[in-house]
Design an enzyme around this catalytic site. Sequence first.
Site: not given
Length: 213
Positions: A93, A193, A191
């Site tokens: 990001c 994660e 994202h």
Amino acid sequence: MDSPSIAVIGRPQDTVNYEKALRRIGVSPFITLDPEQCADCCGLLLPGGGDITPAFFGQQNHGSRQIDTELDILQLQGLDLFAKWGRPVLGICKGMQIINVHFGGSICQHIKNATNHQWNGKDQYHYVYHIGCSRTDFFYQLYGSSAFVNSAHHQAVDKIGRNLLPVCQASDGTLEALIHTSLPILAVQWHPERLFDKGGMELLSYFAELCSS
């Protein structure tokens, strides 16, 4: 550090998700605000966050939010070190935008379709599509021609930095992934994660393999 770790340059209160995701794939994260402490790390993860100080890409503020100039400087310094060392870097990001700015690119400070991309209190999802010139880049290796990803940004890469290639984009043309032509540097606008069962861990594992090779 007992063994090589992946450095994450960010404020500890903002890096919890990245730390958890790296540990989930068996990697030891090293959270720091001091790039000089990263010399023993095998790779660098540049996390998401607020917007980059517009002066760093030659603009005044035209819609940037949650600016943290001190953190921008530290992340740019860390990226510069890892680029000189030739060690792998993953930008997520804001991290993708930091990479683009570091190599001379610019940022669109508020994209036209921001409502389709920005954080609204919950994850938004959309498809992104491979546009690379080769089927050997990381995106195609992991996802093929498309992937279903999350989104939490209102800015995007505008002018692409030196020696960076776009490898995927959203259906509205927003660039969603970049690679460096000669360095082990890759970046995504989404994202991973937070994508435990939708390809996120595969991307982080791919990066970890680059760091261990």
